[in-house]
Structures are given as C-alpha cells and as structure tokens.
Design a protein around this motif. Sequence first.
Motif, short mmCIF file in Angstrom:
data_model
loop_
_atom_site.label_atom_id
_atom_site.label_comp_id
_atom_site.label_asym_id
_atom_site.label_seq_id
_atom_site.Cartn_x
_atom_site.Cartn_y
_atom_site.Cartn_z
N PRO A 7 7.80 12.94 0.30
CA PRO A 7 7.75 11.83 -0.65
C PRO A 7 6.44 11.07 -0.57
O PRO A 7 5.66 11.23 0.38
N VAL A 8 6.17 10.27 -1.58
CA VAL A 8 5.13 9.25 -1.46
C VAL A 8 5.84 8.03 -0.88
O VAL A 8 6.95 7.69 -1.29
N VAL A 9 5.24 7.42 0.12
CA VAL A 9 5.85 6.29 0.82
C VAL A 9 5.00 5.05 0.61
O VAL A 9 3.77 5.09 0.72
N THR A 10 5.65 3.94 0.31
CA THR A 10 4.96 2.68 0.11
C THR A 10 5.53 1.65 1.07
O THR A 10 6.64 1.80 1.58
N ILE B 30 10.11 -0.77 3.11
CA ILE B 30 9.61 0.56 2.75
C ILE B 30 10.20 0.98 1.41
O ILE B 30 11.38 0.75 1.13
N GLY B 31 9.36 1.59 0.57
CA GLY B 31 9.83 2.20 -0.67
C GLY B 31 9.36 3.63 -0.72
O GLY B 31 8.30 3.95 -0.17
N ALA B 32 10.13 4.51 -1.33
CA ALA B 32 9.73 5.92 -1.38
C ALA B 32 10.08 6.52 -2.74
O ALA B 32 10.99 6.05 -3.43
N ALA B 33 9.34 7.54 -3.10
CA ALA B 33 9.64 8.34 -4.30
C ALA B 33 9.73 9.79 -3.85
O ALA B 33 8.80 10.32 -3.24
N ASP C 132 0.85 -1.18 0.00
CA ASP C 132 0.00 0.00 0.00
C ASP C 132 0.88 1.23 0.00
O ASP C 132 2.10 1.17 0.23
N GLU C 133 0.25 2.39 -0.26
CA GLU C 133 0.98 3.66 -0.32
C GLU C 133 0.28 4.70 0.52
O GLU C 133 -0.89 4.59 0.84
N VAL C 134 1.04 5.75 0.84
CA VAL C 134 0.47 6.91 1.50
C VAL C 134 1.22 8.14 0.99
O VAL C 134 2.40 8.07 0.69
N GLY C 135 0.47 9.23 0.84
CA GLY C 135 1.13 10.48 0.47
C GLY C 135 1.06 10.84 -0.99
O GLY C 135 1.92 11.58 -1.48
#
Length: 239
Positions: free
Chosen positions: A69-72, A113-116, A59-62
């Motif tokens: 960032p958008v965080v997944t 955790i993954g982020a953009a 899932d993602e947030v942001g």
Amino acid sequence: MDDPLVQTLATDPRKGAQQLYQQIQRRLAKQAAVEAAFQERLHYERPFWSRGQRVAGIDEVGRGPLAGPVVTCAVILPPDFDVPLVNDSKQLTAKERERLYPIILDRAEAVSIGAASPQLIDQLNIYQATRVAMQRAVLGLGVAPQELIVDAMQIPVDLPQIRLIKGDAKSASVAAASIVAKVFRDHLMASYDRLYPGYGFAQNAGYGTAEHLAGLAERGITPIHRKSFAPVKKAMQIE
C-alpha cells in the motif's frame, strides 16, 4: 564551551589536551547546527502554537513501489516538542528512524496512519489513492487540528492547508510524519516478506529491485502487487 573543564583544556598546552579541546569544539558546533536547523523547521508551526492552535503535518511513503500500500501519516506535535534529530526521513539512516519512531509516538499530541491498498491504487491511480490515504490519516486523528501542513499535495478535507515542496525538510511536523509513515510501512513490508517470500520485500519495501523483478519473473504476482504498474503488467502477461 564556557564549562570550566573545557576552559582548562583550552589553556592546556599539551598536544593531547588541545586535540580533545578541538574535538569538543567540533562536536558542540555540530550540535548547535542541528539545533538551529531544527528550530528553522518549526517556522510554520510557531504562528499556530502562539495562538493556541493545533497544526498537523502529513506525509506519505510508498508511491513508487510495485507492491504494497501507499502509507500516509498525520502528526500533531505539541509546542514543547524538542527532538532536534527529527528531520526528513530520507536524510536519516534506518537505525535513526527506528530510534525516533517510538519517541515521536510517545511525545506527539496525536498520530494517525492512513493507507490505500494496491487495489485502490489500481482503481483510482497512485496520485488519487495517495490523497485518499492522506484524508484517512487526517480524519483518524484523535484531536482536530486547525491547519494542515502537507508535502506538496492537496488533501480532500475541509481544513486550511499549507502546501510545501519538500515539506518533510521544511516542517518538523511533516518530518515526524515522514518518519512514522516510513517505519510503519517498512515493518508492514517485512511482514509481507514472510507471507510472500522470494521477492525481497523486507529489503526493497516493494520497489522494483533486481531481486523483486526476478521474483516476479519466477513466481508471478501476489495479492499485494499493483497490477496497473508496468513491470507487474508485464509479469501478468508472461503468466
């Protein structure tokens, strides 16, 4: 309800005893409903567990904020995971999420955790940047899943994917990922609030609240603002 003490209350004619009995009835009914709903949220995981396979919820947030960032997050739950309060993070209070966060980290088989970054969001667009962040979360898992359960997105990885609308309310794995992603990002934005005061990042997590927009008007943009988002563009033009 078959506990001898509860049964004693049931037959006690005194008003106080009957009130206590009814209170226990309501509490146990509520607990049973929570447990039943949790078991329903394991519907998609069970077929894989029965075959000895791992399944990851993502899932993602942001996606909506003007900053940060958008965080997944990707989470692999074990077949014996039993924390009924794990639900869509939006259905939980901040206090409940904070309490569940370390429990999920402790009991999950794997968490990643993954982020953009805002820069990647500006470069690609928010949808594509979110896909990249999800890909990073999946590839960062310490163990490989055989299947992914994703909240309405398609992740660029070579794995079968179950795509669910409102997956965080339908899958316990996605719900766990939503909680971890939310708490992780909230902590991150609280750190940014200390670095860039005056925008209310600790309270608004980068969303376009009145305090945040006032900060943009008074102070201009920061390195964590998304320049491709309209309110930030407007603030840059004023500068």
